[in-house]
Design a protein around this motif. Structure first.
Motif, mmCIF file in Angstrom:
data_model
loop_
_atom_site.group_PDB
_atom_site.id
_atom_site.type_symbol
_atom_site.label_atom_id
_atom_site.label_comp_id
_atom_site.label_asym_id
_atom_site.label_seq_id
_atom_site.Cartn_x
_atom_site.Cartn_y
_atom_site.Cartn_z
ATOM 1 N N GLU A 1 20.884 16.417 45.353
ATOM 2 C CA GLU A 1 20.020 17.395 44.694
ATOM 3 C C GLU A 1 18.673 16.798 44.323
ATOM 4 N N ILE A 2 18.648 15.522 43.941
ATOM 5 C CA ILE A 2 17.411 14.894 43.486
ATOM 6 C C ILE A 2 16.655 14.236 44.634
ATOM 7 N N VAL A 3 17.346 13.546 45.503
ATOM 8 C CA VAL A 3 16.679 12.793 46.573
ATOM 9 C C VAL A 3 16.881 13.444 47.943
ATOM 10 N N SER B 1 14.942 17.644 38.167
ATOM 11 C CA SER B 1 14.855 16.189 38.071
ATOM 12 C C SER B 1 14.635 15.739 36.634
ATOM 13 N N SER B 2 13.858 16.512 35.863
ATOM 14 C CA SER B 2 13.607 16.131 34.476
ATOM 15 C C SER B 2 14.879 16.239 33.642
ATOM 16 N N VAL B 3 15.617 17.341 33.817
ATOM 17 C CA VAL B 3 16.840 17.535 33.048
ATOM 18 C C VAL B 3 17.862 16.464 33.398
ATOM 19 N N GLY C 1 21.155 11.075 32.908
ATOM 20 C CA GLY C 1 21.544 9.975 33.768
ATOM 21 C C GLY C 1 22.000 10.346 35.157
ATOM 22 N N ARG C 2 22.240 11.644 35.424
ATOM 23 C CA ARG C 2 22.717 12.031 36.756
ATOM 24 C C ARG C 2 21.696 11.688 37.836
ATOM 25 N N GLU D 1 22.542 9.276 41.176
ATOM 26 C CA GLU D 1 22.333 9.705 42.561
ATOM 27 C C GLU D 1 21.349 8.788 43.269
ATOM 28 N N GLU D 2 20.249 8.448 42.606
ATOM 29 C CA GLU D 2 19.252 7.578 43.222
ATOM 30 C C GLU D 2 19.822 6.206 43.551
ATOM 31 N N ASN D 3 20.536 5.605 42.617
ATOM 32 C CA ASN D 3 21.059 4.263 42.839
ATOM 33 C C ASN D 3 22.052 4.220 43.998
ATOM 34 N N ALA D 4 22.920 5.233 44.060
ATOM 35 C CA ALA D 4 23.875 5.286 45.172
ATOM 36 C C ALA D 4 23.141 5.483 46.496
ATOM 37 N N PHE D 5 22.128 6.334 46.486
ATOM 38 C CA PHE D 5 21.356 6.607 47.697
ATOM 39 C C PHE D 5 20.660 5.348 48.203
#
Length: 289
Positions: free
Chosen positions: A188-190, A224-226, A231-232, A236-240
């Motif tokens: 959803e974010i990346v 993305s702000s929410v 921390g979600r 997601e970013e770190n796993a990506f």
């Protein structure tokens, strides 16, 4: 041929009207606007669109709420033109947006993505320059209207891993290239960054012209702000990025793999968010004088 402007909708109705109006007021009016309603409960947006009686406007309502990723994928399914935009329902096209990206697409017919210049606005339409967007400006490849920047392959992926300097709703996509790759499920974010680097791995190129023709709205209610607060976003970013580092290493892209491992701007944003949250907690626990 028309350019398809796909607009996934679920949000502020007033900003939605402004977004739609900015599309229909383009100096280059050869377009098809498709609003994809993700089960918004209020009928007002649908009724207002119908009142426009503009044959370029098309309305589709999903049978069930698909969420961010699902609705973006639905938008791609509905594209009919050779090029399309997935525009935010709270963003604003400046009058020469379509003419500019069409000219760039004609000059670079093999490009998978066209990235024009963008300025950031807040909820009150004021031009703003938050820290994250100043970092984006620093990371953006140097170019001018006479000589756009052209990135492809590992160079494109490396640039984006250092920091995704693009603004997804402003990008013009070549339909055939995107359908060959597609949005990755579950993101959803990346999801926009994933699509860009997947296009790079597939040999696609990105053309950047810094001429400002689009306004991207930055506000606290964004997904993305929410998710940054709870921390979600960073999970997601770190796993990506960890997965991307492995993919690039296997592909023989050492510079891209290194950039994915570092993903410095994500770490900076994470640190900044944690600092702001810490300050907020201190203020909430500080005794009254």
């Amino acid at each position: 041929m028309p350019i398809d402007v796909m607009m996934p909708f679920y949000g502020d109705v007033a900003q939605f009207r402004q977004a739609v109006t900015s599309v229909l007021d383009q100096r280059d009016g050869d377009l098809r606007l498709v609003v994809v309603d993700d089960c918004y409960p209020d009928p007002e947006p649908r009724e207002w669109l119908a009142s426009l009686t503009d044959p370029r406007v098309h309305y589709r309502r999903n049978e069930t709420n698909l969420g961010v990723n699902g609705n973006f994928r639905r938008c791609v399914e509905l594209v009919e033109a050779d090029h399309f935009v997935v525009m935010g329902c709270d963003d604003v096209m400046l009058p020469d947006y379509l003419a500019t990206v069409r000219r760039l697409a004609a000059a670079h017919p093999d490009a998978a993505v066209i990235a024009p210049g963008v300025e950031v606005i807040d909820d009150h339409d004021r031009i703003v320059t938050p820290l994250g967007d100043r970092i984006k400006t620093f990371l953006t490849p140097k170019a001018d209207s006479a000589k756009p920047a052209i990135l492809t392959g590992e160079a494109l992926a490396t640039s984006l891993y250092h920091g995704n300097w693009t603004y997804f709703p402003s990008l013009l996509w070549r339909t055939a290239a995107v359908r060959d790759v597609g949005f990755r499920p579950g993101l959803e974010i990346v999801l926009d960054l994933a699509l860009l680097v997947d296009l790079a791995a597939d040999g696609g190129s990105l053309v950047h012209d810094p001429t400002v023709v689009f306004r991207y709205r930055r506000h606290d209610a964004s997904v993305s702000s929410v998710q940054a607060v709870d921390g979600r976003r960073f999970a997601e970013e770190n796993a990506f990025f960890a997965d991307e580092a492995r993919r690039c290493a296997a592909r023989g892209w050492p510079r891209a793999a290194r950039a994915a491992r570092l993903h410095a701007t994500s770490r900076l944003n994470h640190a900044q968010t944690r600092a702001v949250a810490a300050v907020g907690r201190l203020r909430s626990t500080k005794p009254a004088p």
